[in-house]
Design an enzyme around this catalytic site. Sequence first.
Site, PDB file in Angstrom:
ATOM      1  N   CYS A  93      19.295  29.605 -40.354  1.00 48.43           N
ATOM      2  CA  CYS A  93      18.322  29.261 -39.302  1.00 48.43           C
ATOM      3  C   CYS A  93      17.357  28.145 -39.717  1.00 48.43           C
ATOM      4  O   CYS A  93      16.656  27.589 -38.875  1.00 48.43           O
ATOM      5  CB  CYS A  93      17.540  30.496 -38.888  1.00 48.43           C
ATOM      6  SG  CYS A  93      18.599  31.864 -38.446  1.00 48.43           S
TER       7      CYS A  93
ATOM      8  N   HIS B  94      11.320  28.213 -35.589  1.00 50.83           N
ATOM      9  CA  HIS B  94      12.620  28.840 -35.330  1.00 50.83           C
ATOM     10  C   HIS B  94      12.397  30.052 -34.433  1.00 50.83           C
ATOM     11  O   HIS B  94      11.497  30.860 -34.670  1.00 50.83           O
ATOM     12  CB  HIS B  94      13.265  29.257 -36.654  1.00 50.83           C
ATOM     13  CG  HIS B  94      14.407  30.211 -36.474  1.00 50.83           C
ATOM     14  ND1 HIS B  94      15.431  29.975 -35.584  1.00 50.83           N
ATOM     15  CD2 HIS B  94      14.671  31.417 -37.042  1.00 50.83           C
ATOM     16  CE1 HIS B  94      16.275  30.984 -35.626  1.00 50.83           C
ATOM     17  NE2 HIS B  94      15.832  31.873 -36.491  1.00 50.83           N
TER      18      HIS B  94
ATOM     19  N   ASN C 288      18.349  34.107 -30.283  1.00 52.79           N
ATOM     20  CA  ASN C 288      18.218  33.390 -31.546  1.00 52.79           C
ATOM     21  C   ASN C 288      19.451  32.502 -31.718  1.00 52.79           C
ATOM     22  O   ASN C 288      20.551  33.002 -31.925  1.00 52.79           O
ATOM     23  CB  ASN C 288      18.115  34.431 -32.676  1.00 52.79           C
ATOM     24  CG  ASN C 288      18.043  33.812 -34.058  1.00 52.79           C
ATOM     25  OD1 ASN C 288      18.299  32.624 -34.227  1.00 52.79           O
ATOM     26  ND2 ASN C 288      17.709  34.618 -35.038  1.00 52.79           N
TER      27      ASN C 288
HETATM   28  N1  ACO Z   1      19.011  49.324 -28.787  1.00 48.36           N
HETATM   29  C1  ACO Z   1      18.470  50.553 -28.892  1.00 48.36           C
HETATM   30  N2  ACO Z   1      18.185  51.121 -30.072  1.00 48.36           N
HETATM   31  C2  ACO Z   1      18.454  50.398 -31.189  1.00 48.36           C
HETATM   32  C3  ACO Z   1      19.016  49.115 -31.143  1.00 48.36           C
HETATM   33  C4  ACO Z   1      19.293  48.582 -29.887  1.00 48.36           C
HETATM   34  N3  ACO Z   1      19.841  47.350 -29.722  1.00 48.36           N
HETATM   35  N4  ACO Z   1      19.165  48.653 -32.414  1.00 48.36           N
HETATM   36  C5  ACO Z   1      18.706  49.605 -33.222  1.00 48.36           C
HETATM   37  N5  ACO Z   1      18.286  50.672 -32.493  1.00 48.36           N
HETATM   38  C6  ACO Z   1      17.727  51.938 -32.956  1.00 48.36           C
HETATM   39  C7  ACO Z   1      18.052  52.213 -34.414  1.00 48.36           C
HETATM   40  O1  ACO Z   1      19.328  52.815 -34.521  1.00 48.36           O
HETATM   41  C8  ACO Z   1      16.944  53.157 -34.776  1.00 48.36           C
HETATM   42  O2  ACO Z   1      17.249  54.441 -34.320  1.00 48.36           O
HETATM   43  P1  ACO Z   1      16.866  55.735 -35.191  1.00 48.36           P
HETATM   44  O3  ACO Z   1      15.373  55.718 -35.270  1.00 48.36           O
HETATM   45  O4  ACO Z   1      17.422  56.844 -34.378  1.00 48.36           O
HETATM   46  O5  ACO Z   1      17.541  55.526 -36.498  1.00 48.36           O
HETATM   47  C9  ACO Z   1      15.747  52.660 -33.962  1.00 48.36           C
HETATM   48  O6  ACO Z   1      16.312  51.857 -32.903  1.00 48.36           O
HETATM   49  C10 ACO Z   1      14.793  51.800 -34.754  1.00 48.36           C
HETATM   50  O7  ACO Z   1      15.551  50.869 -35.481  1.00 48.36           O
HETATM   51  P2  ACO Z   1      14.884  49.840 -36.414  1.00 48.36           P
HETATM   52  O8  ACO Z   1      15.933  48.990 -37.080  1.00 48.36           O
HETATM   53  O9  ACO Z   1      13.879  50.509 -37.271  1.00 48.36           O
HETATM   54  O10 ACO Z   1      14.125  48.941 -35.340  1.00 48.36           O
HETATM   55  P3  ACO Z   1      13.051  47.841 -35.577  1.00 48.36           P
HETATM   56  O11 ACO Z   1      11.791  48.201 -34.924  1.00 48.36           O
HETATM   57  O12 ACO Z   1      12.987  47.396 -37.013  1.00 48.36           O
HETATM   58  O13 ACO Z   1      13.672  46.621 -34.746  1.00 48.36           O
HETATM   59  C11 ACO Z   1      14.846  44.585 -35.111  1.00 48.36           C
HETATM   60  C12 ACO Z   1      14.938  46.099 -35.103  1.00 48.36           C
HETATM   61  C13 ACO Z   1      14.547  44.095 -33.692  1.00 48.36           C
HETATM   62  C14 ACO Z   1      16.192  43.991 -35.547  1.00 48.36           C
HETATM   63  C15 ACO Z   1      13.708  44.165 -36.061  1.00 48.36           C
HETATM   64  O14 ACO Z   1      13.895  44.735 -37.329  1.00 48.36           O
HETATM   65  C16 ACO Z   1      13.607  42.701 -36.202  1.00 48.36           C
HETATM   66  O15 ACO Z   1      13.196  42.005 -35.307  1.00 48.36           O
HETATM   67  N6  ACO Z   1      13.945  42.150 -37.381  1.00 48.36           N
HETATM   68  C17 ACO Z   1      14.022  40.738 -37.564  1.00 48.36           C
HETATM   69  C18 ACO Z   1      15.444  40.381 -37.541  1.00 48.36           C
HETATM   70  C19 ACO Z   1      15.721  39.029 -36.977  1.00 48.36           C
HETATM   71  O16 ACO Z   1      14.958  38.420 -36.255  1.00 48.36           O
HETATM   72  N7  ACO Z   1      16.890  38.564 -37.319  1.00 48.36           N
HETATM   73  C20 ACO Z   1      17.350  37.347 -36.817  1.00 48.36           C
HETATM   74  C21 ACO Z   1      18.322  36.744 -37.725  1.00 48.36           C
HETATM   75  S1  ACO Z   1      17.616  36.114 -39.144  1.00 48.36           S
HETATM   76  C22 ACO Z   1      16.632  34.856 -38.714  1.00 48.36           C
HETATM   77  O17 ACO Z   1      16.756  34.267 -37.676  1.00 48.36           O
HETATM   78  C23 ACO Z   1      15.614  34.532 -39.641  1.00 48.36           C
END
Ligand code: ACO
Length: 319
Positions: free
Chosen positions: A112, A244, A274
Amino acid sequence: MNGRICGTGSYIPGRILTNDDIAQMVETNDAWIQERTGIARRHIISGDESTATMSAEASKKALEMSGIAPEEIDMIILSTASPNAVVPCVACQVQEMIGAKNAVCYDLNAACSGFLYAYCTAQAFIRSGIYKTILIIGAESLSNLVNWKDRSTCILFGDGAGAAVVQADPDAPFECVLHSDGSKGDALAKATPYTKGLPEEAYNMTMDGKEIFMFAVKRIPEVVRELMEKLPICAEDVDLFVLHQANARIVEAAVKKLKLPLEKFPMDMHEYGNTSSASIPILLDELNRAGRFKKGDKLVMIGFGGGLTWGAAYLEWQA
Ligand code: ACO
């Protein structure tokens, strides 16, 4: 001598995949995705579209805006983690498509952060006097890389391309800071099919969402401060930050740490998701075409992504 951006362009595929569409494929819903990421839909390639065709279309628009002919381009640097072919590189395919027959062409991959790396590399070639006119492109077909059965990652990504023409200009200021940390490569990873003998899951995209989130929120303010130390201005003097577009919550948390107005951090991930290395040039082009930049505006581009890689670059709008 540095380079100035004298034209921008972007290409967004017409096919739209909404959060509701994804909810037909995996167990998720629009409210969850919007609340956690700020993403409402993303655009996905279809038919003959590819990383190369999107790049060529974005490049033609950037060239048209700059008034520069394809034959005048000395170099094409294309950033992608999702090329439509390993060989020839996508930059060479674009060269052929747009008729940039005098350009030296290659791809780079810094996930990214790739467009930012391409911009800084272009500046280095211009500053050293080797080349004068460089086309830089960020383009991704992430829909080809995503595991559409994994709800934790498939909701995040989209396809698209953005381009900018950078041309030597004695009045263009430029400063940058770039970083990489290979020890954290596992935070966002996907092996190619050519790497044999890895566990099954390594061939799918794996992401430690929390680690990426914390990395970004820590590094964005850090890199802004580091960049400001190299400049005779402070962060408050910057007119717009072009970040980004990974996730709205990342941007909001980083801005809170910086104690700057959120209005200086425009976002468009609600529409495109993204798009990795395409996100900065797509946003740059949108802002440019919407007339958001005036001559002399102070801009900072910030990238962060897999590798891990991150950095920031300062420019003043000249177009
Ligand atoms: N829909 C519904 N529930 C979901 C989904 C979904 N799409 N995905 C995960 N869950 C569930 C999980 O299974 C978990 O359930 P559980 O509590 O029963 O185990 C619950 O939601 C919470 O999951 P977490 O992973 O803790 O959710 P979090 O609040 O961390 O959000 C997310 C996840 C959105 C990916 C967050 O961690 C994030 O934004 N991280 C940054 C990642 C990113 O932006 N990556 C982009 C690529 S890298 C870059 O561009 C730099």
